[in-house]
Design an enzyme around this catalytic site. Sequence first.
Site, PDB file in Angstrom:
ATOM      1  N   CYS A 130       0.825  -1.204   0.000  1.00  0.00           N
ATOM      2  CA  CYS A 130       0.000   0.000   0.000  1.00  0.00           C
ATOM      3  C   CYS A 130       0.866   1.263   0.000  1.00  0.00           C
ATOM      4  O   CYS A 130       0.607   2.206  -0.753  1.00  0.00           O
ATOM      5  CB  CYS A 130      -0.936  -0.032   1.210  1.00  0.00           C
ATOM      6  SG  CYS A 130      -2.349   1.053   1.070  1.00  0.00           S
ATOM      7  N   HIS A 133       2.427   1.703  -3.443  1.00  0.00           N
ATOM      8  CA  HIS A 133       1.375   2.096  -4.383  1.00  0.00           C
ATOM      9  C   HIS A 133       1.064   3.591  -4.229  1.00  0.00           C
ATOM     10  O   HIS A 133       0.996   4.332  -5.209  1.00  0.00           O
ATOM     11  CB  HIS A 133       0.135   1.234  -4.101  1.00  0.00           C
ATOM     12  CG  HIS A 133      -1.060   1.572  -4.906  1.00  0.00           C
ATOM     13  ND1 HIS A 133      -1.477   0.811  -5.973  1.00  0.00           N
ATOM     14  CD2 HIS A 133      -1.962   2.582  -4.799  1.00  0.00           C
ATOM     15  CE1 HIS A 133      -2.579   1.340  -6.483  1.00  0.00           C
ATOM     16  NE2 HIS A 133      -2.894   2.419  -5.785  1.00  0.00           N
ATOM     17  N   GLU A 134       0.872   4.041  -2.989  1.00  0.00           N
ATOM     18  CA  GLU A 134       0.492   5.435  -2.750  1.00  0.00           C
ATOM     19  C   GLU A 134       1.660   6.398  -2.979  1.00  0.00           C
ATOM     20  O   GLU A 134       1.463   7.507  -3.494  1.00  0.00           O
ATOM     21  CB  GLU A 134      -0.088   5.613  -1.347  1.00  0.00           C
ATOM     22  CG  GLU A 134      -1.292   4.744  -1.035  1.00  0.00           C
ATOM     23  CD  GLU A 134      -2.463   4.831  -2.011  1.00  0.00           C
ATOM     24  OE1 GLU A 134      -2.490   5.712  -2.885  1.00  0.00           O
ATOM     25  OE2 GLU A 134      -3.369   3.987  -1.905  1.00  0.00           O
ATOM     26  N   ILE A 135       2.877   5.996  -2.652  1.00  0.00           N
ATOM     27  CA  ILE A 135       4.036   6.855  -2.917  1.00  0.00           C
ATOM     28  C   ILE A 135       4.256   6.967  -4.420  1.00  0.00           C
ATOM     29  O   ILE A 135       4.594   8.045  -4.924  1.00  0.00           O
ATOM     30  CB  ILE A 135       5.279   6.368  -2.150  1.00  0.00           C
ATOM     31  CG1 ILE A 135       5.060   6.585  -0.636  1.00  0.00           C
ATOM     32  CG2 ILE A 135       6.538   7.083  -2.627  1.00  0.00           C
ATOM     33  CD1 ILE A 135       6.096   5.935   0.263  1.00  0.00           C
TER      34      ILE A 135
END
Length: 165
Positions: A130, A133-135
């Site tokens: 997660c 993915h978000e970075i």
Amino acid sequence: MPVRPIVKFPDPRLSAPAAEVEAFDDDLGALAADLLDTMRAAPGIGITGPHIGVLQRVVVIETSFADGARTFVNPVITWSSPETAPHQEGSVSMPGVSEEIERPARIKLRWQDLDGLTHTGEADGLLAVCLQHEIDQLDGCFWIDRLSRLKRERVVKKYEKLQKR
């Protein structure tokens, strides 16, 4: 806090790098609270400022209700393991589709909290996936950019069909 509209693929803001947060103030706290409410309403387990059209480096993640929500401001991955692991990924900005992506199994990172204090830590499993993915999203790399051209085209076509319904 209000649930904000989510930017949908193929909006160009999803491919734009987000700016570093410099002001650690009430507005940042309100943004983090809005992100959490918006993510839960989506539903999702991770969301960034760009997902709601705010191009700032803020991530909210809640992999389980028991673990609670965590906010990462200006996160940076400082190390990635050579071992990788596959995981099904999708996005609140492209609901209804997912695909398997291979990522490093473990990471180390540095981030700030809502008060501007710097932290370091390690993550593995779902949290590592997660965070990566978000970075990526903060860096302007939308999740489907990690797919082969063929898989990406297939995911986009499936998403477009879902949008026509």
